[in-house]
Scaffold this motif. Sequence first.
Motif: not given
Length: 534
Positions: A216-220, A316-320, A325-330
């Motif tokens: 839940e938290a990681g997906l959001q 869960n592991v992949v989402v984290r 790995a993604l840019p921190h700017e949304a």
Amino acid sequence: MRGMTIGEALVAGLHQRDVTCVFGIPGVHTVELYRGLAVSGIRHVTPRHEQGAGFMADGYARVSGKPGVAFVITGPGLTNTLTPMAQARADSVPMLVVSGVNKTASLGKGLGHLHELPDQLGLAKTVALASEQVSDTNALGPVLDRVFHSLTNGRPGPVHIEVPLDIAAAEYQETPAATRDPEPPVDPVLITQAAKQLTEAKNVVILAGGGAKRVEAGLQALAATLDAPVVQTVNARGLMHGHPLTVPASPSLNAVRALIEGADCILALGTELGPTDYDMYATGRIAEMSNMIRVDRCSDQLTRHKVAHTIQGDANVVVRALIEALPHEAKQSGGAKRASKTCAAVWEEIGPDYRHQVEILNAIRAAAPNALVVGDSTQPIYAGNLFYDHDRAGGWFNAATGYGALGYGIPAAIGASIADPTARVICITGDGGAQFSSPEIMAAVDEKLPITFVIWNNHGYREIATSMQDVGVAVIGCDPSPPDFAAMAKSFGIPFTTVPPEPQTIAQALRKTVARGGPAMIEVTAAPFEPQKD
């Protein structure tokens, strides 16, 4: 000094593997399993039918996250449990069924023994991920190791162990525990490639299935980073409750298909892309999905659809890893606007009858916040599977998708309540489905469980009657007379009320049952099916 029997050692082995509850009906072929149960600390819940035992184990597993365990007898006990095993296989629910079987020397010989099957082990293998026999006194440890490896690695599902009568009573001989390799780590190269593709995309859409329901938290957080609407299948509802990027709607709906086909990159998390979610109207195709990145624990699943990238691993592991790995700017891609527009279009698309039933579900949610809602195939559940935003991750599940077994709701709700005794559980079932498994309500009475059984009584199988009429088939067999539910509730010794199908009236009745505690029944008197006249 007497050593442990195989039956006692099996129970001890379950306890060592964190099994705290089993659902079962004892019989002469499972007596040795019960020898060690009383002193094991494992709770035993007695259903009224082995099918109920399997569905209880299913509901328990979905809520607890641990395997649900059922003890059943040889022959009819196992065959009665095959339907729940098939439902668990379809929905990737971890379940262990332990059965007896006749003495080793008699197996496969057709000698007419009690509960004999030609090939019980082979029959179980048709639906189980693994079906194993404890063939001698040295086999128990390795068998337990293998089936629990299947339950906890890769895509979960049902497994089966059978213990011959002569082996169950024999003295246990301990064997060294097997060492098994853990699931392989997620390949960082694949994460980097996926992150690059997601970063370059303009309009990402996330598809979340049952494999993502504990993320839940990681997906959001991932959705916010990508500014991506999140379409949730039935088994993922509640993951994004109230979030501006949520699309808690069936991907079979035209409005949701349009959202998916408008994306330039799809991230599919823990969803098998099956037709009961993605093509429930049997059009022959699912929505076109551009540049799909597919994440699943099962390597076989990853080969079944055309994709740009596959990542095998726990969601869960992949989402984290993707978040890191993604840019921190949304991103700023109008994700919330796309999600809102889709939800508004879905509301119009489902029509007035289903809108009314979704309003009932919304009123139920307000009356019993954070409840577990467990359903059978019935009108409000069909409506909710189309479009409903539940307020608890993993708190909305039913058997109206996947394998589609009727009679699931009542026993599965009991298993869910055993798994989380602090939660109010609301079981929504039709009068037809309730007649498959209503005796199981006595198990809720025995265990003093806080379950409200909501019976949607439209005097028959309305969905089937409508389907027959729509294709010009005479409507036959769809109007079985319902029982007197008030008298039934009285025989169970539980509170009962009957109400019309109005949101606030149902909610008011539900609040009373929640305040009272314990099991209760609410009958909703819905309109019966009326055939169209020529």
